[in-house]
Write a protein that holds these residues in place. Sequence first.
Motif: not given
Length: 855
Positions: A809-813, A838-855
Motif C-alpha cells: 500500500p505504501y508503494v502504491m500510494t 516477477a517475484w517482487a511484483k507477486a509479493n507486492l500484489e499479495k498486499q494490494v491485489g492481483t493485477g494492481q501493481v503498475g496499474q
Amino acid sequence: MDITPLLVNAQSADPAVRNQAEEAIQQLQQGDQCAPFWVSCAGELANNDKPTEVRQLAGLILKNALDAKDDARRKHLQEKWVALPAEVKQQVKVFLLTTLACPVKIAAHTAAQVVAKVAAIEIPLRAWNELLGVLMQNMTQAGARQATLEALGYMCEDLDPQHLQQPEVDQVLTAVVQGIASTEPDIEVRLAATNALLNALDFVEGNFEKDHERSMIVQVTCEATQCPQDARIRQCAFECLVYMHQVYYRHMSAYIQEVFNISVKAMREDEEDVALQAIELWTTLVEVELDEDDADNKNLVKQALPGLVPVLLETLTKQEDGQDMDENAWNLSTAGGTCLGSVATLVTDDIVPIVAPFIQMNATNEDWHLREAALLAFGSILDGPKPEILQPMITSALPLLMQQLKDPSSHIKDTTAWTLGQAVKFVPEVVNDGNLPQVLSELLQSLADPAPHVAKKVCWCIGYVAAEKEKELTPYFTNIIQTLLQTAERPDAETSGLRRAAFDALETVVDCTADTMPMVSQLLQPMMQKLTETLAMPASTAEERQRQADQQSLYCGVLQTIIHKLSEEDTYKAQMIANFADPLMALFLQVLACQTNSVQEDAMGAIGAMVNSMEKDFLKYMEHVYPFLDKGLKNFQEYEVCKMTVGVLGDICREMGSSIPEPTWNQIVWTLLESVGSDQLHRSVKPAILSCFGDIALTLDLGFKNYLQVVMTMLDHASKVSLTTSQTSDDEELEHINLLRQSILEAYAGILQSMSKEKVLLQPYAEGVLNFVAHIVADSNTILDEVDLCVALVGVLGDLAKLFEHVGPYVMTNHQQVAAFVVKCTTSESEQLRSDAAWAKANLEKQVGTGQVGQ
C-alpha cells in the motif's frame, strides 16, 4: 618586510643554507605572520628591480598557499585566504594585477597563475567582482595581453561553469576570440588565447546555442589550425576542435567539411604533434557517435569515410624505428591504427572494401614499412565487421601470416603476432582442427624469437587461442605449458614485460583448456618450488626487492589459477587439500610477511582461492591469516590490496560461516566500519566493503543484530551520499554511483534476509530503505541496461514486501513509479531480472491485489 635574502637562500646550492631558508618560509606562513609575508611575496613578484628567479619563487609560494592537490588541504588553504583582512587581500590583488603588465614574461606568467588561484576562491563567493573589468581593460594594453589571456585560461581551468554568469562568459569569450584571431600580430598572445579557449569551452554552452556566435568560435579556431608561424598554436587549435566535437557534437555537422579538409591536410603535411591532434579529432568523433542514440547521430564519420580512411592508411606507413619495442610509443602510425580500429567498430562492414585493396597491395611489398602497414590495417579492422565477412579474408591470409612470423623484420613479426591474436579474438572460427597444429607449432617456435617484444605478442596470441579453443587444445597442453615456462625463464624475460605475458598466457591455458586435471595437478608442486625459491632471492636493495616481489606475484597468480582449476573436481580438490594445503598456506603467509605491497594483492588472491576450495576447513588458518587481513583492510595507500582483501573477507563469510568465533567477527566488522568511513580510502573500494556487510549479515543470521544499528546508520549515510552525487553526465562517475548504490542494496538485502525472524528490529529502517529505492528509480540515470543494479533493487523491494504488510500500500500510494518500474523489469532481456521482478511484483500484489501493481 625584506624577504629577498630569504628567497635567494631558498634557492642556494648549499643544502644547509637552503633547508634553513625553507624552514623560515614555512614558519612565516603560520599564524598571524602569514598576512604580512604574503603581501611581501606579492610585492616581491611585482618589483621589477628584483632578480627574476626571486620574483618567480615569491609567486610560487603564493600559488602554493592558495591551492593543493589534496581536497582537504585545498579547502583549508582557501578558508585561510578568505579569513584574511580585506586590506591584506586587496594589497595582494593590486600587486598581482600590476605584474600582469610586467615586461619580464616569467614574472607576468607566474602572476597570471596566482590571479587564477585567487579568482577560484573569490568568484564562487561573488567577491572580486571588478576582476573581469580590469582584465578586459588590460586587453587594450599591448604589454599586458599575453599574461591577461593566460590568467583567463587558468581561471576557466580552476572554476566550474556555474561560477560565471553569461555576461561574464561573453566578456571572457570576446577577449579570447580577439586574441586567437589571425589579425593578432603577437604569436605568444595568440598562443595564450588558444590555450584559454581550450579551457573556456565548458563555459560557452550558451554561446554555442547561437548560430553566429558558434560560427565565429569555430571559424577562428579553424583559422588557428592554419597558423603558419607556430606549430604550438596549430596543435592547441586542433585540441579545441577535438573538445568541441566531444561536448557540442549536435552543433558541429555544419562545419564538418571544413574540419575534414584542415584535418586531412594536417595529417598529411604538418608536424607530428599537430597531425596527432588531427587524428585524435576523428578518434573522438567516433567515440561520440558510438555513444549517440540513432535519432541524434549525424553519421559524420560515415559521411567522411571514403576520404578519411585512405588518409589514415597513409599514416600507418609512417612508423618509427624501434616503436615495436616500446608499448607506449605514440606516433602517426600507432595513432592512425587506433583511429582506424575505432572507425571499424563504428561503421562495421563498410570499412572492409576500402581497406582490403590496401592490404592486398602491400602485404608482400619489399618495403617493410608497407608490409607492416598492411598488417596493422588488417588487425585494426577486425573488431567491427561481421565475422562471416572477415573469415574468408583471414583464412586466405593465414599461410602468409604464418610465414611472416619468421620475417627478418622484428616490426613485421611483432605486428603479425598481434594481428593473429586479433583474428582469433574476433573470428575464432579461423583456427580449426585442420590448421590448429600448424598455428600452435609456429606460435610456440616464435616464443624463442630473439626479440622479447615479439615473444610477448606471441604469448598474447596464445592466450586468445587458449580462450577460444578449450577442448581442441588438450593434446597440446603439456607442450604449451613447458614452452611458456621456458619463455618465462629467458635471460631477457624482464624486457618488454615478456615474463608477465608468458605467465598471463600460462594462466589462461591452465584455466581454459578442458580435460587436463592430471596435468594441472602435476604442475602444482613445481610452481610451489619456484615460489619457494623466490623467498631466497637477494632483497637488500629496492631494485632487488621489486624483482623478488614481481616474481612472487607471478607464481602466486598461477598457483591461484591452479587451485581454482583443481577445485572444479572433488577428487583432485581432495588430493590437493590433503597433500598441499599446509605447505601452500605456509608459502602464501611467508610471501605476505615479505611486506612488499606489490605482491600483497596476488598473495591475498591465492589465499582467497584456498578459502573457496577448503570452505570451513580453512578455519585452522584464520589465526595466522587474520593479522594480514587486518593490515590489508587498513592499507588505504595500496587500494588494490585493500579491495582484494575485502574480496577475500567476502569469501570467508560465504564459505566459513558461523564457524568463525565472535571476537574475530567483532574485529572484522569494526575494522570494515572504520575503513569505509575513512576519507583516505579510495572510492573504488567502498562498494566492495558495503556489499561485504550483506555477506556478513547472511553469515551471522540473527547474530548480526549486535551490529544492526551502527551498520544501518552507516548505510543510510552512504545511500544519501550516493543520491546527492547523481547529477553528472560523466560515464565513469555514473558507473561508480550505480556500483555504490548496487552495493548498498546488496547490503540491505543481506541484512533484511538475515534478520527476518526478528523483523521488529528492522521496522525503524524500512521507510528509509523504501525511499532510497524510490530515489534510485526516479533518477533518470537508472536504466534497465544496469541489470545488476536493477536486480539488487527489485530484490530489496521484494524482501521488504515479504517482511512488512504495509509496503505494498505504501508503494502504491507514495511511489507508483516504483511499481511501474518493477513491472517494466518483468519484460527485461535478462532472465534473472525478469524472474526477480516477477517475484517482487507477486509479493507486492499479495498486499494490494492481483493485477494492481503498475496499474
